[in-house]
Design a protein around this motif. Structure first.
Motif, PDB file in Angstrom:
ATOM      1  N   MET A   1       0.841  -1.162   0.000  1.00  0.00           N
ATOM      2  CA  MET A   1       0.000   0.000   0.000  1.00  0.00           C
ATOM      3  C   MET A   1       0.896   1.237   0.000  1.00  0.00           C
ATOM      4  O   MET A   1       1.761   1.387   0.855  1.00  0.00           O
ATOM      5  CB  MET A   1      -0.892  -0.025   1.258  1.00  0.00           C
ATOM      6  N   ILE A   2       0.682   2.081  -0.967  1.00  0.00           N
ATOM      7  CA  ILE A   2       1.394   3.353  -1.009  1.00  0.00           C
ATOM      8  C   ILE A   2       0.716   4.286  -0.011  1.00  0.00           C
ATOM      9  O   ILE A   2      -0.505   4.365   0.041  1.00  0.00           O
ATOM     10  CB  ILE A   2       1.372   3.956  -2.430  1.00  0.00           C
ATOM     11  N   ILE A   3       1.517   4.969   0.768  1.00  0.00           N
ATOM     12  CA  ILE A   3       0.983   5.920   1.741  1.00  0.00           C
ATOM     13  C   ILE A   3       1.090   7.311   1.114  1.00  0.00           C
ATOM     14  O   ILE A   3       2.190   7.800   0.859  1.00  0.00           O
ATOM     15  CB  ILE A   3       1.732   5.845   3.078  1.00  0.00           C
ATOM     16  N   GLU A   4      -0.055   7.894   0.842  1.00  0.00           N
ATOM     17  CA  GLU A   4      -0.130   9.205   0.196  1.00  0.00           C
ATOM     18  C   GLU A   4      -0.089  10.321   1.229  1.00  0.00           C
ATOM     19  O   GLU A   4      -0.336  10.117   2.410  1.00  0.00           O
ATOM     20  CB  GLU A   4      -1.438   9.309  -0.596  1.00  0.00           C
ATOM     21  N   ASN A   5       0.202  11.507   0.769  1.00  0.00           N
ATOM     22  CA  ASN A   5       0.119  12.739   1.567  1.00  0.00           C
ATOM     23  C   ASN A   5       0.962  12.713   2.838  1.00  0.00           C
ATOM     24  O   ASN A   5       0.534  13.211   3.877  1.00  0.00           O
ATOM     25  CB  ASN A   5      -1.340  13.058   1.907  1.00  0.00           C
ATOM     26  N   THR A   6       2.149  12.127   2.748  1.00  0.00           N
ATOM     27  CA  THR A   6       3.030  12.118   3.918  1.00  0.00           C
ATOM     28  C   THR A   6       3.794  13.429   4.049  1.00  0.00           C
ATOM     29  O   THR A   6       4.291  13.734   5.125  1.00  0.00           O
ATOM     30  CB  THR A   6       4.069  10.986   3.810  1.00  0.00           C
ATOM     31  N   GLY A   7       3.909  14.142   2.953  1.00  0.00           N
ATOM     32  CA  GLY A   7       4.714  15.350   2.946  1.00  0.00           C
ATOM     33  C   GLY A   7       6.194  15.062   2.762  1.00  0.00           C
ATOM     34  O   GLY A   7       7.008  15.977   2.672  1.00  0.00           O
ATOM     35  N   LEU A   8       6.550  13.781   2.701  1.00  0.00           N
ATOM     36  CA  LEU A   8       7.960  13.406   2.532  1.00  0.00           C
ATOM     37  C   LEU A   8       8.386  13.362   1.068  1.00  0.00           C
ATOM     38  O   LEU A   8       9.548  13.633   0.764  1.00  0.00           O
ATOM     39  CB  LEU A   8       8.217  12.041   3.169  1.00  0.00           C
ATOM     40  N   ASN A   9       7.476  13.005   0.178  1.00  0.00           N
ATOM     41  CA  ASN A   9       7.830  12.885  -1.233  1.00  0.00           C
ATOM     42  C   ASN A   9       8.427  14.196  -1.733  1.00  0.00           C
ATOM     43  O   ASN A   9       7.821  15.253  -1.590  1.00  0.00           O
ATOM     44  CB  ASN A   9       6.612  12.512  -2.074  1.00  0.00           C
ATOM     45  N   GLY A  10       9.634  14.096  -2.260  1.00  0.00           N
ATOM     46  CA  GLY A  10      10.308  15.271  -2.799  1.00  0.00           C
ATOM     47  C   GLY A  10      11.221  15.975  -1.814  1.00  0.00           C
ATOM     48  O   GLY A  10      12.014  16.828  -2.209  1.00  0.00           O
ATOM     49  N   MET A  11      11.134  15.641  -0.524  1.00  0.00           N
ATOM     50  CA  MET A  11      12.036  16.267   0.459  1.00  0.00           C
ATOM     51  C   MET A  11      13.466  15.813   0.180  1.00  0.00           C
ATOM     52  O   MET A  11      13.692  14.696  -0.290  1.00  0.00           O
ATOM     53  CB  MET A  11      11.660  15.883   1.889  1.00  0.00           C
ATOM     54  N   THR A  12      14.428  16.675   0.475  1.00  0.00           N
ATOM     55  CA  THR A  12      15.830  16.340   0.247  1.00  0.00           C
ATOM     56  C   THR A  12      16.614  16.433   1.552  1.00  0.00           C
ATOM     57  O   THR A  12      16.233  17.158   2.476  1.00  0.00           O
ATOM     58  CB  THR A  12      16.469  17.281  -0.794  1.00  0.00           C
ATOM     59  N   SER A  13      17.708  15.680   1.596  1.00  0.00           N
ATOM     60  CA  SER A  13      18.570  15.678   2.773  1.00  0.00           C
ATOM     61  C   SER A  13      19.926  15.104   2.391  1.00  0.00           C
ATOM     62  O   SER A  13      20.015  14.266   1.484  1.00  0.00           O
ATOM     63  CB  SER A  13      17.958  14.811   3.868  1.00  0.00           C
ATOM     64  N   GLU A  14      20.957  15.533   3.089  1.00  0.00           N
ATOM     65  CA  GLU A  14      22.253  14.881   2.928  1.00  0.00           C
ATOM     66  C   GLU A  14      22.161  13.487   3.544  1.00  0.00           C
ATOM     67  O   GLU A  14      21.431  13.275   4.521  1.00  0.00           O
ATOM     68  CB  GLU A  14      23.365  15.674   3.618  1.00  0.00           C
ATOM     69  N   LEU A  15      22.914  12.564   2.994  1.00  0.00           N
ATOM     70  CA  LEU A  15      22.884  11.173   3.434  1.00  0.00           C
ATOM     71  C   LEU A  15      23.153  11.042   4.934  1.00  0.00           C
ATOM     72  O   LEU A  15      22.429  10.331   5.631  1.00  0.00           O
ATOM     73  CB  LEU A  15      23.901  10.340   2.646  1.00  0.00           C
TER      74      LEU A  15
END
Length: 114
Positions: A1-15
């Motif tokens: 199940m894909i979890i939509e609307n997490t707000g995480l998609n597209g966020m960036t961070s250093e490893l």
């Protein structure tokens, strides 16, 4: 199940920051190669004795994963029930307490990466 609307998609961070933030919440970076990685969090349903894995994928948009300064972008966030001997079933329904726990961890991760 894909979890939509997490707000995480597209966020960036250093490893290095992503690894540290994810590890504090119980996520483990299991699968990885030079440009992609998968982070997993094991959630247990003690009433049904089932295991679920909350998973998110990242992709390097600057550098490679062998560098702690590589910049990663979060892609899909999904959850699945563990199956024997190994694998995840993404089609089975997920109990509400497990979804609640997953949502809480995802919100904490989002806050940490913001």
């Amino acid at each position: 199940m894909i979890i939509e609307n997490t707000g995480l998609n597209g966020m960036t961070s250093e490893l290095a920051h992503l690894d540290e933030s994810a590890e504090k919440l119980g996520f483990v970076r299991w699968q990885w190669e030079y440009y992609r990685a998968t982070y997993d969090l094991k959630l247990e349903d003690r009433t049904n004795r089932e295991e679920y894995f909350l998973r998110f994928n990242v992709r390097a948009i600057e550098g490679k994963l062998e560098s702690s300064h590589a910049v990663l972008q979060v892609e899909s966030v999904y959850i699945g029930r563990a199956t024997f001997p190994h694998g995840l079933d993404y089609e089975s329904p997920v109990p509400q307490p497990i979804l609640n726990a997953a949502t809480q961890r995802l919100q904490e991760l989002k806050k940490s990466l913001a």
